[in-house]
Scaffold this motif. Structure first.
Motif, short mmCIF file in Angstrom:
data_model
loop_
_atom_site.label_atom_id
_atom_site.label_comp_id
_atom_site.label_asym_id
_atom_site.label_seq_id
_atom_site.Cartn_x
_atom_site.Cartn_y
_atom_site.Cartn_z
N MET A 138 -5.78 -9.82 8.74
CA MET A 138 -6.02 -8.51 8.13
C MET A 138 -4.79 -7.63 8.31
SD MET A 138 -9.99 -7.74 9.11
CE MET A 138 -9.76 -8.04 10.87
N THR A 139 -4.68 -6.60 7.49
CA THR A 139 -3.49 -5.75 7.49
C THR A 139 -3.89 -4.28 7.42
OG1 THR A 139 -2.20 -7.47 6.36
CG2 THR A 139 -1.35 -5.21 6.25
N ILE A 140 -3.13 -3.45 8.13
CA ILE A 140 -3.25 -2.01 7.99
C ILE A 140 -2.14 -1.54 7.05
CG2 ILE A 140 -3.12 0.22 9.19
CD1 ILE A 140 -4.01 -1.31 11.73
N PHE A 141 -2.51 -0.93 5.93
CA PHE A 141 -1.55 -0.33 5.01
C PHE A 141 -1.54 1.18 5.27
CE2 PHE A 141 -2.63 -4.29 3.00
CZ PHE A 141 -1.48 -4.69 2.34
N ASN A 142 -0.39 1.69 5.67
CA ASN A 142 -0.30 3.09 6.09
C ASN A 142 0.62 3.87 5.16
OD1 ASN A 142 -0.23 5.52 7.46
ND2 ASN A 142 1.08 4.78 9.11
N LEU A 143 0.04 4.74 4.34
CA LEU A 143 0.83 5.69 3.57
C LEU A 143 1.18 6.83 4.51
CD1 LEU A 143 1.99 7.06 1.02
CD2 LEU A 143 -0.32 7.95 0.56
N GLY A 144 2.42 6.88 4.96
CA GLY A 144 2.73 7.83 6.01
C GLY A 144 4.15 8.36 5.97
N SER A 145 4.33 9.48 6.63
CA SER A 145 5.61 10.16 6.71
C SER A 145 6.57 9.41 7.62
CB SER A 145 5.42 11.58 7.24
OG SER A 145 4.73 11.55 8.48
N ILE A 146 7.86 9.60 7.34
CA ILE A 146 8.95 9.10 8.18
C ILE A 146 9.90 10.27 8.41
CG2 ILE A 146 10.86 7.48 8.39
CD1 ILE A 146 9.36 5.70 6.34
N ALA B 48 -3.49 -5.96 -1.46
CA ALA B 48 -4.48 -5.59 -0.45
C ALA B 48 -5.88 -5.95 -0.91
CB ALA B 48 -4.39 -4.10 -0.15
N GLY B 49 -6.78 -6.10 0.08
CA GLY B 49 -8.16 -6.46 -0.26
C GLY B 49 -9.17 -5.87 0.70
N ALA B 50 -10.40 -6.29 0.56
CA ALA B 50 -11.51 -5.69 1.28
C ALA B 50 -11.44 -5.92 2.79
CB ALA B 50 -12.83 -6.22 0.74
N SER B 51 -10.67 -6.88 3.25
CA SER B 51 -10.56 -7.12 4.69
C SER B 51 -9.49 -6.24 5.34
CB SER B 51 -10.23 -8.59 4.95
OG SER B 51 -8.98 -8.93 4.40
N ASP B 52 -8.80 -5.43 4.53
CA ASP B 52 -7.70 -4.61 5.03
C ASP B 52 -8.12 -3.16 5.25
OD1 ASP B 52 -5.87 -6.79 4.87
OD2 ASP B 52 -5.67 -6.44 2.71
N ILE B 53 -7.29 -2.44 5.99
CA ILE B 53 -7.52 -1.02 6.27
C ILE B 53 -6.44 -0.20 5.59
CG2 ILE B 53 -7.54 0.74 8.10
CD1 ILE B 53 -8.56 -1.43 10.01
N PHE B 54 -6.83 0.91 4.99
CA PHE B 54 -5.86 1.87 4.44
C PHE B 54 -5.91 3.14 5.28
CE2 PHE B 54 -4.96 5.64 1.87
CZ PHE B 54 -3.65 5.38 1.53
N LEU B 55 -4.74 3.63 5.64
CA LEU B 55 -4.62 4.84 6.47
C LEU B 55 -3.67 5.81 5.82
CD1 LEU B 55 -4.75 6.49 9.19
CD2 LEU B 55 -2.90 4.99 10.00
N THR B 56 -3.97 7.10 5.93
CA THR B 56 -3.02 8.12 5.52
C THR B 56 -3.24 9.38 6.33
OG1 THR B 56 -1.99 9.24 3.62
CG2 THR B 56 -4.40 9.12 3.63
#
Length: 290
Positions: A1-9, A125-133
């Motif tokens: 599984m994967t965490i996809f993080n839309l985030g600041s740098i 990405a799919g249903a087993s993944d996490i999205f974070l922002t």
């Protein structure tokens, strides 16, 4: 599984001062350092150091190659960090002798993320993944919609707090992170206490008083005591906590265990000066108190 993080740098510019400046006051800093930061980058590093596979979605300017390299060094996947014409975001951080801080934030490239870039980043990405922002980039609602449509677990850290930004993504959320001040502000804006929000899992961090987890499926509220340490710098502790909770869930831990692990990680973090560069790894957390 994967965490996809839309985030600041961000480039975090640290100034160590005897006390936080009052309006109109000029202070001489005792020291200055530059480090990797941004709430998004901090959370990605925390998740990666907690043994999760974390893909960072974001943007830097032409001056930001060092930040991307640093993220790679810490185990974050960086193929979906684009280079744009705006300068890399930065934060001016004053830290006093008690470890408290005040921050001035310039968003820069963090507000120049295109919807096409989001679609490309989430294509696999799919249903087993996490999205974070979090609230340090643009396009949060658009990204949350894409993630929700894919069946991903959608998580949001409501900082820097803006009631309208939270309410825009609230219907799409599975997990919401708030601190005590943000929880009060959101309740004032919505009329709903954390346990009454239309989100399955709401976690409220309480600083020295620990944290609370509200689960709307069961109606249960569970308190987690703080881990006793002497704080040096509170910057990035909440981001570390968030990254560790999600990494624990991604690795299949039950929520209680993921939060307990994150409490230790956050406690270690406040004993260190800096942000992404000093986030503890999983071995530090597992060895804590041993």
């Amino acid at each position: 599984m994967t965490i996809f993080n839309l985030g600041s740098i961000n480039a975090d510019l640290f100034y160590h001062v005897p006390h936080l400046p009052a309006p109109g006051e000029t202070l001489a800093a005792r020291s200055f350092t530059r480090g990797l930061g941004g709430k998004g980058a901090n959370m990605s590093v925390a998740a990666a150091r907690a043994a999760a596979r974390c893909v960072h979605i974001g943007a830097v300017g032409a001056d930001g190659a060092w930040a991307v390299d640093r993220l790679m060094e810490y185990g974050v996947y960086t193929q979906f960090i684009s280079t744009v014409s705006e300068d890399t975001g930065n934060a001016l951080i004053a830290v006093d002798d008690a470890g408290e801080n005040t921050i001035i934030l310039y968003p820069g490239a963090n507000h120049a993320i295109s919807t096409d870039h989001l679609a490309e980043a989430l294509d696999g990405a799919g249903a087993s993944d996490i999205f974070l922002t979090q609230n340090e980039t643009n396009a949060q609602r658009a990204a949350a919609e894409l993630a929700s449509a894919k069946g991903m677990r959608v998580a949001y850290a409501a900082a820097p707090f803006d009631a309208k930004a939270v309410q825009a993504v609230l219907p799409l959320l599975d997990l919401l992170f708030l601190n005590a001040v943000e929880a009060r502000q959101l309740q004032e804006a919505t009329g709903l206490a954390p346990e009454a929000l239309p989100v399955r899992d709401v976690i409220v961090t309480l600083g020295g008083d620990g944290a609370c987890w509200h689960n709307t499926d069961t109606g249960e509220t569970r308190a987690f005591p703080a881990v006793a340490v002497t704080p040096v710098d509170t910057t990035g502790a909440g981001d570390t906590f968030t990254g560790y909770v999600l990494a624990g869930l991604d690795r299949g831990l039950p929520m209680e265990q993921a939060i307990g692990q994150a409490m230790i990680a956050g406690a270690i973090m406040v004993t260190r000066e800096g942000t992404a560069d000093v986030i503890p790894d999983l071995r530090d957390v597992q060895d804590f108190g041993g």
